[in-house]
Design a protein around this motif. Sequence first.
Motif: not given
Ligand code: FE
Length: 335
Positions: A252, A254, A258, A260, A299
């Motif tokens: 992904h 970005n 984001e 986590f 990532h």
């Molecule tokens: Fe992501």
Amino acid sequence: MNAPADIAKVIASPADATHGYKAFKLGSFNFRRDEYFAHITWNTRDGRPLSHTLDIGNFLRALMRDVAWGFFYGGVNFDHVFGTTNHYQTVDMYAGTFNATMKAAGVDLLENFPTEQIAATFASMLDDWTNETFDPFAAPQETGSPYGRKNGNNTPKITRARELAKRCVGLKDDLALRTDARGTLVNRAFADVPQDQPELHPEAGFENEVHAFNLFAFLSRSQVTWNPSFTSVVKFSFMCPTTEEHILPIIHANDRVEWFFQMCDEIHWDCADKTTGRPLARVIMKAGDMAAMPAYCRHQGYSPKRSMLLVWENGSPNLVYEIQKGDAPEVPVKF
Ligand code: FE
Ligand code: PHB
């Protein structure tokens, strides 16, 4: 201008006489599958033919996410060569554009399509190329093989409705809790997760405003992997927890920060520069760890056991443009 019916027209060949799969064309890119691989071909900017090959299981797992998530936030790299970038009304499809070596060699290609055109082609390709034995959303240990000659379809599994709460799971007229009765059984890896629900004692008249539910129990009953659902939504703050096992099928890229939160077990992340692919960091996240992925990174996560991950997204439609103009930061905090 094309009429809408033309925009969504899918260009496909008849089924191959030997292995049974159709080939597809979108813009200058051609796609075909055989028993083991997806093959993508295009002409470089100086007119030479080039091809790229992906394992068909990896290709279908990535294609499934791109289709189901409506091209997601920012970039969906299927691997280090091929992928899409969402511009929210149109989508770029590219090969080599975000691979510094291919870019330098001039063998990359990027084309832009109306979202409904690329969505229609990708959905048809996913349906034709997914056999009845294979569920691209399932963990590898919980599904059959993607390989071999054409063997039926798995349309119900590749058209699952995305689970998006409007306010919060379990509220009236919102996404329902997962239960045995609804066929969402506790996963083999989460047999020890308590299934009790919190007690709620709202004042009269506030029954639809005061709310809580057991998020661990909800996640223990997820039937899929690497597929965030929305469990609570407050303005543009989207809580998107998900259960993970094996490898995130996309890398992904970005277009915003984001967050986590690793809710149990662990995930190992490879992080790289989203434009060049140059490695930036390894992030080993264990139960209780939090991390933020900057807007400039790509990532991919590895989850050795089924684990629970809370992804927190800022879903503001303006954010990507605010970042591009420098009005919003690419990182969550500067030290
Ligand atoms: Fe992501
Ligand atoms: C991500 O790209 O951040 C991502 C996507 C799907 C997941 C987890 C993380 O399940």
